[in-house]
Design a protein around this motif. Structure first.
Motif, mmCIF file in Angstrom:
data_model
loop_
_atom_site.group_PDB
_atom_site.id
_atom_site.type_symbol
_atom_site.label_atom_id
_atom_site.label_comp_id
_atom_site.label_asym_id
_atom_site.label_seq_id
_atom_site.Cartn_x
_atom_site.Cartn_y
_atom_site.Cartn_z
ATOM 1 N N GLN A 1 -5.443 0.655 0.063
ATOM 2 C CA GLN A 1 -5.645 1.758 -0.867
ATOM 3 C C GLN A 1 -5.813 3.053 -0.084
ATOM 4 O OE1 GLN A 1 -5.377 1.218 -4.039
ATOM 5 N NE2 GLN A 1 -5.514 -1.035 -4.066
ATOM 6 N N ASN A 2 -5.542 4.170 -0.743
ATOM 7 C CA ASN A 2 -5.841 5.458 -0.131
ATOM 8 C C ASN A 2 -7.344 5.585 0.095
ATOM 9 O OD1 ASN A 2 -3.272 6.793 0.135
ATOM 10 N ND2 ASN A 2 -3.205 6.921 -2.090
ATOM 11 N N GLU B 1 -3.884 -5.762 0.232
ATOM 12 C CA GLU B 1 -3.535 -4.588 -0.566
ATOM 13 C C GLU B 1 -4.342 -3.401 -0.061
ATOM 14 O OE1 GLU B 1 -2.218 -4.542 -5.105
ATOM 15 O OE2 GLU B 1 -4.397 -4.660 -4.876
ATOM 16 N N THR C 1 -0.860 4.596 5.196
ATOM 17 C CA THR C 1 -2.072 3.776 5.286
ATOM 18 C C THR C 1 -2.055 2.871 6.521
ATOM 19 O OG1 THR C 1 -1.014 2.281 3.671
ATOM 20 C CG2 THR C 1 -2.698 3.792 2.846
ATOM 21 N N GLY D 1 0.820 -1.206 0.000
ATOM 22 C CA GLY D 1 0.000 0.000 0.000
ATOM 23 C C GLY D 1 0.851 1.252 0.000
#
Length: 344
Positions: free
Chosen positions: A174-175, A172, A46, A42
């Motif tokens: 993510q923003n 995974e 995060t 990532g």
């Protein structure tokens, strides 16, 4: 600040917001470290390291060990004093970070930037639960059961597929672009920074519940087995994902069992399998897809008029058709015939 105070200052695992898939993967690896660790991919910011530190607070010893990016192999696995072994037949072992991380969390930031040999040693110990150091025919083995958490930013490079596959689970991140979730995350972080002890006190009951769940789940692992329906479902998912080898099947079964144990279920079911499948297949399915695309035949290997026209159009982009051009007469040169003139 004392070690106990530093531990109390860790952000509570229960207070993490918007990280449900990561929290599940970390808890599964904590229930059964033999799963092989968690790879977290990532962008910056995060909460990858925050989640790893928070997990360590739930484990029996609460150990949180960080592997520095420039660490040597000896720093990781430990060293043997060969001279003392030869002199008085005794093995003097200086423990490394693997020994220190026993029953805790070994956190590796930017694992994709580590030398392959170091990553191999990490993954071997994470999967087997033991670490063996050998030097000139002398060896020493010690327990090294820990939760391996490796993080990486894809913008800074990828791990080799052979190493990625050896991580049990992958998440995974993510923003976050949901305003309400972003605000909740920022408010929680500000409240924690302002008063860590008071903030943690508000989550004490939830933290204790997590500790009990982990303890009970570890005790329940041995009594849970897999029936033929579960085996068949795991095989079908792995075949559909075109994974290489059998590691995905084994990890999926162990992760499903850990989830069933965490929820105090009476048996492992296909529902448990479905809930862990994505974290097991994410990095393995992606590797296979890349290989398939790399080996796929190009349009020139399967020619058609449409494909050739498209390929020609792409390759000729910016190309100008030839036009006739005359040659300028140069002093001292006679009877120069322009290229576009007809020969008489």
């Amino acid at each position: 600040m004392s070690e106990a105070s530093a531990r109390r200052a860790a952000f509570p695992f229960s207070a993490l917001i918007g990280q449900a898939p990561l929290q599940q993967a970390l808890l599964l690896a904590a229930v059964d470290p033999g799963i092989g660790g968690v790879l977290v991919s990532g962008p910056r910011g995060t909460a990858k390291s925050t989640a790893a530190r928070a997990l360590a607070e739930l484990l029996p010893e609460g150990q949180f060990v960080t592997l520095p990016l420039g660490a040597s192999e000896d720093r990781l696995i430990g060293t043997l004093d060969i001279e003392s072994a030869l002199r008085d037949a005794s093995v003097r072992f200086s423990p490394g970070l693997l020994a220190k991380a026993h029953r805790g969390v070994l956190y590796v930031d930017e694992v994709n930037l580590l030398p392959d040999g170091l990553v191999d040693a990490l993954l071997d110990a994470a999967a087997s639960g033991v670490n063996t150091v050998e030097r000139d025919g002398v060896s020493h083995t010690h327990d090294a059961s820990f939760v391996l958490i490796g993080t990486m930013n894809p913008e800074e490079g990828e791990l080799r597929p052979q190493l990625t596959d050896r991580f049990g689970l992958m998440v995974e991140l993510q923003n976050c672009y949901e305003p309400q979730i972003r605000q909740a995350i920022v408010k929680a972080r500000l409240a924690f920074d302002l008063d860590p002890a008071g903030f943690c006190a508000g989550y004490e009951a939830q933290q204790d519940a997590h500790v009990v769940r982990l303890r009970d789940a570890r005790a329940a692992l041995a009594r849970l087995s897999f029936d033929d329906e579960v085996h068949a479902h795991v095989s079908a998912l792995c075949i559909a994902a075109s994974v290489d080898g059998m590691r995905a099947d084994l990890v999926m079964l162990r992760a499903a069992r850990a989830l069933a144990a965490l929820e105090q279920a009476d048996a492992v079911t296909v529902v448990h399998v479905d809930r862990v499948a994505e974290s097991v297949l994410l990095h393995r399915r992606g590797v296979q897809d890349d290989a398939t695309q790399t080996n796929a035949p190009s349009p020139s290997q399967h020619p058609s008029s449409t494909d050739n026209a498209s390929a020609s159009a792409e390759s000729d982009y910016g190309y100008l058709s030839p036009e006739p051009t005359g040659i300028v007469r140069v002093a001292g040169v006679k009877d120069v015939i322009p290229l576009n003139a007809k020969k008489r």
